[in-house]
Design a protein around this motif. Structure first.
Motif, PDB file in Angstrom:
ATOM      1  N   UNK A   1      47.991  13.970   2.339  1.00  0.00           N
ATOM      2  CA  UNK A   1      47.525  14.056   0.974  1.00  0.00           C
ATOM      3  C   UNK A   1      47.895  15.420   0.417  1.00  0.00           C
ATOM      4  N   UNK A   2      48.231  15.439  -0.843  1.00  0.00           N
ATOM      5  CA  UNK A   2      48.664  16.668  -1.494  1.00  0.00           C
ATOM      6  C   UNK A   2      47.521  17.591  -1.842  1.00  0.00           C
ATOM      7  N   UNK A   3      47.913  18.752  -2.292  1.00  0.00           N
ATOM      8  CA  UNK A   3      46.938  19.781  -2.666  1.00  0.00           C
ATOM      9  C   UNK A   3      46.357  19.469  -4.046  1.00  0.00           C
ATOM     10  N   UNK A   4      45.074  19.682  -4.217  1.00  0.00           N
ATOM     11  CA  UNK A   4      44.419  19.440  -5.497  1.00  0.00           C
ATOM     12  C   UNK A   4      44.730  20.614  -6.422  1.00  0.00           C
ATOM     13  N   UNK A   5      45.190  20.287  -7.638  1.00  0.00           N
ATOM     14  CA  UNK A   5      45.592  21.315  -8.596  1.00  0.00           C
ATOM     15  C   UNK A   5      44.776  21.152  -9.864  1.00  0.00           C
ATOM     16  N   UNK A   6      44.191  22.254 -10.312  1.00  0.00           N
ATOM     17  CA  UNK A   6      43.457  22.243 -11.574  1.00  0.00           C
ATOM     18  C   UNK A   6      44.479  22.471 -12.688  1.00  0.00           C
ATOM     19  N   UNK A   7      44.715  21.458 -13.491  1.00  0.00           N
ATOM     20  CA  UNK A   7      45.756  21.527 -14.523  1.00  0.00           C
ATOM     21  C   UNK A   7      45.441  22.565 -15.592  1.00  0.00           C
ATOM     22  N   UNK A   8      44.167  22.773 -15.896  1.00  0.00           N
ATOM     23  CA  UNK A   8      43.810  23.786 -16.892  1.00  0.00           C
ATOM     24  C   UNK A   8      44.235  25.177 -16.419  1.00  0.00           C
ATOM     25  N   UNK A   9      44.014  25.470 -15.143  1.00  0.00           N
ATOM     26  CA  UNK A   9      44.412  26.770 -14.599  1.00  0.00           C
ATOM     27  C   UNK A   9      45.931  26.927 -14.626  1.00  0.00           C
ATOM     28  N   UNK A  10      46.629  25.845 -14.289  1.00  0.00           N
ATOM     29  CA  UNK A  10      48.094  25.906 -14.291  1.00  0.00           C
ATOM     30  C   UNK A  10      48.604  26.155 -15.704  1.00  0.00           C
ATOM     31  N   UNK A  11      48.077  25.448 -16.677  1.00  0.00           N
ATOM     32  CA  UNK A  11      48.496  25.631 -18.074  1.00  0.00           C
ATOM     33  C   UNK A  11      48.240  27.060 -18.548  1.00  0.00           C
ATOM     34  N   UNK A  12      47.055  27.578 -18.215  1.00  0.00           N
ATOM     35  CA  UNK A  12      46.719  28.940 -18.622  1.00  0.00           C
ATOM     36  C   UNK A  12      47.636  29.958 -17.949  1.00  0.00           C
TER      37      UNK A  12
END
Length: 62
Positions: A1-12
């Protein structure tokens, strides 16, 4: 299973990196060092002073 990524943090993070790149470009394009600003200010003051010294004051002769 892949790593969980917070999209809001990535966008910021991406937005911050882009802003930093743009700021670096603007510093190169528009920025002047403190030394350059000081030299220009000193030169301007000296020129104004020399011009003022050569001013002829004429009083109204009435």
């Amino acid at each position: 299973m892949g790593e969980v990524v917070n999209l809001n943090r990535v966008r910021k993070r991406v937005a911050r990196e882009q802003a930093k790149k743009e700021a670096d470009a603007n510093r190169i394009k528009f920025g002047r060092s403190k030394t350059e600003r000081t030299i220009d200010e000193t030169t301007t003051r000296r020129q104004d002073s020399l011009l003022e010294q050569h001013r002829i004051d004429r009083e109204d002769e009435t």
